[in-house]
Design a protein around this motif. Structure first.
Motif, PDB file in Angstrom:
ATOM      1  N   ILE A 228      14.313   9.079   7.110  1.00 38.91           N
ATOM      2  CA  ILE A 228      13.106   8.374   6.861  1.00 38.91           C
ATOM      3  C   ILE A 228      12.567  10.139   5.800  1.00 38.91           C
ATOM      4  O   ILE A 228      12.893  10.684   5.937  1.00 38.91           O
ATOM      5  N   SER A 229      12.261   9.683   4.214  1.00 38.42           N
ATOM      6  CA  SER A 229      11.610  10.647   4.347  1.00 38.42           C
ATOM      7  C   SER A 229      10.486   9.968   3.050  1.00 38.42           C
ATOM      8  O   SER A 229       9.954   9.061   3.124  1.00 38.42           O
ATOM      9  N   GLY A 230       9.730  10.882   1.932  1.00 38.48           N
ATOM     10  CA  GLY A 230       8.858  10.784   1.707  1.00 38.48           C
ATOM     11  C   GLY A 230       8.145  11.598   0.181  1.00 38.48           C
ATOM     12  O   GLY A 230       9.799  11.012  -0.829  1.00 38.48           O
ATOM     13  N   ASP A 231       7.609  12.198  -0.703  1.00 39.11           N
ATOM     14  CA  ASP A 231       7.289  12.393  -1.362  1.00 39.11           C
ATOM     15  C   ASP A 231       6.547  11.387  -3.193  1.00 39.11           C
ATOM     16  O   ASP A 231       6.076  12.073  -3.917  1.00 39.11           O
ATOM     17  N   ILE A 232       7.597  10.601  -3.402  1.00 34.47           N
ATOM     18  CA  ILE A 232       7.083   9.577  -4.013  1.00 34.47           C
ATOM     19  C   ILE A 232       6.903   9.001  -4.809  1.00 34.47           C
ATOM     20  O   ILE A 232       6.853   8.238  -4.843  1.00 34.47           O
ATOM     21  N   HIS A 233       5.383   8.877  -3.509  1.00 34.85           N
ATOM     22  CA  HIS A 233       4.339   7.758  -3.928  1.00 34.85           C
ATOM     23  C   HIS A 233       4.339   5.878  -3.735  1.00 34.85           C
ATOM     24  O   HIS A 233       4.050   5.392  -4.563  1.00 34.85           O
ATOM     25  N   LYS A 234       5.573   6.092  -3.036  1.00 40.01           N
ATOM     26  CA  LYS A 234       5.544   4.520  -2.942  1.00 40.01           C
ATOM     27  C   LYS A 234       7.053   4.230  -1.594  1.00 40.01           C
ATOM     28  O   LYS A 234       7.954   5.454  -1.554  1.00 40.01           O
ATOM     29  N   ASN A 235       6.881   2.702  -1.678  1.00 39.35           N
ATOM     30  CA  ASN A 235       8.142   2.308  -0.424  1.00 39.35           C
ATOM     31  C   ASN A 235       9.116   2.377  -0.952  1.00 39.35           C
ATOM     32  O   ASN A 235       9.028   1.465  -1.814  1.00 39.35           O
ATOM     33  N   THR A 248       8.980   6.643   2.361  1.00 40.02           N
ATOM     34  CA  THR A 248       7.305   5.591   2.824  1.00 40.02           C
ATOM     35  C   THR A 248       6.808   6.766   2.138  1.00 40.02           C
ATOM     36  O   THR A 248       6.694   8.122   3.102  1.00 40.02           O
ATOM     37  N   SER A 249       6.026   6.145   1.496  1.00 42.79           N
ATOM     38  CA  SER A 249       5.430   7.165   0.524  1.00 42.79           C
ATOM     39  C   SER A 249       3.529   7.106  -0.518  1.00 42.79           C
ATOM     40  O   SER A 249       4.202   5.786  -1.035  1.00 42.79           O
ATOM     41  N   GLY A 250       2.526   7.384  -0.223  1.00 39.37           N
ATOM     42  CA  GLY A 250       1.523   7.414  -0.585  1.00 39.37           C
ATOM     43  C   GLY A 250       0.751   6.338   0.581  1.00 39.37           C
ATOM     44  O   GLY A 250       0.219   5.190  -0.403  1.00 39.37           O
ATOM     45  N   VAL A 251       0.245   6.923   1.673  1.00 35.42           N
ATOM     46  CA  VAL A 251      -0.219   6.268   2.940  1.00 35.42           C
ATOM     47  C   VAL A 251      -2.128   6.013   2.335  1.00 35.42           C
ATOM     48  O   VAL A 251      -3.201   5.134   2.583  1.00 35.42           O
ATOM     49  N   ALA A 252      -1.836   7.144   1.409  1.00 31.53           N
ATOM     50  CA  ALA A 252      -3.997   7.185   1.401  1.00 31.53           C
ATOM     51  C   ALA A 252      -4.176   8.144   0.347  1.00 31.53           C
ATOM     52  O   ALA A 252      -4.855   9.308   0.167  1.00 31.53           O
ATOM     53  N   GLY A 257      -2.018   2.058  -3.176  1.00 28.57           N
ATOM     54  CA  GLY A 257      -0.967   2.794  -2.267  1.00 28.57           C
ATOM     55  C   GLY A 257      -0.982   1.826  -1.256  1.00 28.57           C
ATOM     56  O   GLY A 257      -0.631   0.758  -1.119  1.00 28.57           O
ATOM     57  N   ASN A 258      -2.119   2.553  -0.512  1.00 28.75           N
ATOM     58  CA  ASN A 258      -1.648   2.503   1.555  1.00 28.75           C
ATOM     59  C   ASN A 258      -0.060   2.251   1.820  1.00 28.75           C
ATOM     60  O   ASN A 258      -0.345   1.154   2.527  1.00 28.75           O
ATOM     61  N   ASN A 259       0.651   3.118   1.470  1.00 26.63           N
ATOM     62  CA  ASN A 259       1.997   2.720   1.889  1.00 26.63           C
ATOM     63  C   ASN A 259       2.683   3.649   3.004  1.00 26.63           C
ATOM     64  O   ASN A 259       2.164   4.485   3.039  1.00 26.63           O
ATOM     65  N   GLY A 276       2.447  -1.932   2.139  1.00 25.67           N
ATOM     66  CA  GLY A 276       1.826  -1.592   0.836  1.00 25.67           C
ATOM     67  C   GLY A 276       0.860  -2.387   0.149  1.00 25.67           C
ATOM     68  O   GLY A 276       1.562  -3.206   0.414  1.00 25.67           O
ATOM     69  N   ILE A 277       0.085  -2.205  -0.014  1.00 23.41           N
ATOM     70  CA  ILE A 277      -1.094  -2.993  -1.977  1.00 23.41           C
ATOM     71  C   ILE A 277       0.204  -3.630  -2.436  1.00 23.41           C
ATOM     72  O   ILE A 277       0.017  -4.878  -2.695  1.00 23.41           O
ATOM     73  N   HIS A 278       0.229  -2.959  -3.402  1.00 28.06           N
ATOM     74  CA  HIS A 278       1.375  -3.527  -4.350  1.00 28.06           C
ATOM     75  C   HIS A 278       3.196  -3.957  -3.371  1.00 28.06           C
ATOM     76  O   HIS A 278       3.551  -3.654  -2.449  1.00 28.06           O
ATOM     77  N   PRO A 279       3.358  -5.795  -4.039  1.00 36.41           N
ATOM     78  CA  PRO A 279       3.903  -5.993  -3.430  1.00 36.41           C
ATOM     79  C   PRO A 279       5.971  -5.223  -3.982  1.00 36.41           C
ATOM     80  O   PRO A 279       6.367  -5.433  -2.884  1.00 36.41           O
ATOM     81  N   SER A 280       5.347  -4.228  -4.696  1.00 31.87           N
ATOM     82  CA  SER A 280       6.551  -3.392  -4.635  1.00 31.87           C
ATOM     83  C   SER A 280       7.377  -2.457  -3.232  1.00 31.87           C
ATOM     84  O   SER A 280       8.101  -2.595  -3.531  1.00 31.87           O
ATOM     85  N   ASN A 281       6.566  -2.516  -2.725  1.00 30.12           N
ATOM     86  CA  ASN A 281       5.679  -1.533  -1.616  1.00 30.12           C
ATOM     87  C   ASN A 281       6.100  -2.084  -0.251  1.00 30.12           C
ATOM     88  O   ASN A 281       5.699  -1.906   0.895  1.00 30.12           O
ATOM     89  N   GLN A 282       6.542  -3.981  -0.084  1.00 33.40           N
ATOM     90  CA  GLN A 282       6.760  -4.210   1.325  1.00 33.40           C
ATOM     91  C   GLN A 282       7.643  -5.064   1.013  1.00 33.40           C
ATOM     92  O   GLN A 282       8.459  -5.473   0.367  1.00 33.40           O
ATOM     93  N   PHE A 283       8.419  -4.271   2.718  1.00 40.12           N
ATOM     94  CA  PHE A 283       9.938  -5.042   2.763  1.00 40.12           C
ATOM     95  C   PHE A 283       9.257  -5.011   4.376  1.00 40.12           C
ATOM     96  O   PHE A 283       8.857  -4.603   5.299  1.00 40.12           O
TER      97      PHE A 283
END
Length: 302
Positions: A228-235, A248-252, A257-259, A276-283
């Motif tokens: 599990i990693s983060g940093d890049i402001h997207k899922n 998973t990155s960009g929670v607030a 975001g809200n990822n 996440g708000i954007h469909p590209s972040n939803q799995f």
């Protein structure tokens, strides 16, 4: 067994963070905050005075913990006797992509002390890397900042990123793990994720190649193991080199975001729900221990 994972929360940009209510509704057994839990200002990226760094970080952590939705989540974690596991990344360590070079080493010590003070993280001696064992899994949280140096100095160093003692500790914990699931947490991505900016985002694969190879060799083709990693402001998702990595990155951090990620572990599988708000972040998908691979066509959440 439920884990909620989130990173990259910028209280200076988002004073109201209702996304934490969604995570609280999940009632995680472990809340994992894996880096950039607050953000030093750009003007703070070259701080050389440890006392000034302490003042800045302490103020930011205090602001974040007072945000009402985040506070309600922490209160709920405490009330249910659930676990909080947290680690820093660059923005809540020394500043954007910054590593110790000729700086005062007390800067890194201050950043570590303020993380401990803010979240009462478990320690291994004086260190903030840790191992948490439950009935189903081992959760290993790495400190990828304290011992990191410039990639030009570190790219061929097999002890890179973690330092020799942490590497030995990690290898011992992985070799002795008997649980069905093994989760390794890195604040920055291990793989270079598709579409990841060459200039701005650090990753083990490009910047610290020997360390990357060493970690992959420990986890390759091991059923139940994931990063599990983060940093890049997207899922995002990665299944390469025989290792699954879930980012998973960009929670607030901004209003698109809200990822965050929700992981539910059962005896024979893990269910992954990336929000996440954007469909590209939803799995939304499952990974079975019998076939430990990402689905070939990973379904998006409804």
């Amino acid at each position: 067994m439920k884990i909620a994972a989130a990173s990259c929360a910028k209280i200076k940009w988002m004073r109201e963070q209702p996304v934490w209510d969604e995570i609280r509704d999940f009632e995680p057994d472990i809340l994992l905050l894996h880096g950039d839990n607050v953000y030093l200002d750009v003007s703070d990226n070259n701080i050389q005075d440890p006392n000034k760094l302490r003042e800045k970080l302490r103020g930011l952590y205090s602001e974040q913990k007072k945000e009402k939705h985040f506070k309600a989540l922490l209160d709920d974690i405490h009330r249910r006797n659930a676990k909080l596991r947290a680690i820093y990344d660059d923005h809540d360590f020394l500043g954007n992509n910054r590593v110790l070079e000729n700086d005062d080493p007390d800067l890194a010590i201050v950043a570590r002390e303020e993380l401990i003070r803010a979240f009462s993280v478990p320690q291994t001696g004086n260190e903030v890397y840790s191992q948490t064992e439950t009935e189903l899994l081992d959760l290993i949280v790495l400190d990828t900042r304290f011992y990191r140096r410039k990639s030009s100095d570190n790219v061929s160093d097999r002890n890179g990123i973690l330092g020799e003692s942490q590497w030995l500790w990690l290898e011992e914990n992985i070799h002795t793990c008997k649980k069905k699931f093994l989760i390794v947490v890195s604040s920055s991505t291990v793989h270079r994720i598709d579409g990841q900016s060459i200039e701005n985002n650090e990753n083990w694969e490009r910047d610290h190649t020997q360390a990357f190879n060493r970690l992959i060799s420990l986890l390759r083709n091991r059923s139940g193991a994931l990063i599990i990693s983060g940093d890049i402001h997207k899922n995002d998702l990665c299944d390469r080199d025989g290792v699954i990595e879930i980012v998973t990155s960009g929670v607030a951090r901004d209003d698109i975001g809200n990822n965050y990620g929700l992981f539910t572990f059962d005896s024979d599988k893990v269910t992954v729900d990336m929000r996440g708000i954007h469909p590209s972040n939803q799995f939304h998908f499952e990974i079975s221990l019998d076939n430990w691979r990402l689905p070939q066509s990973t379904p998006r959440a409804n």
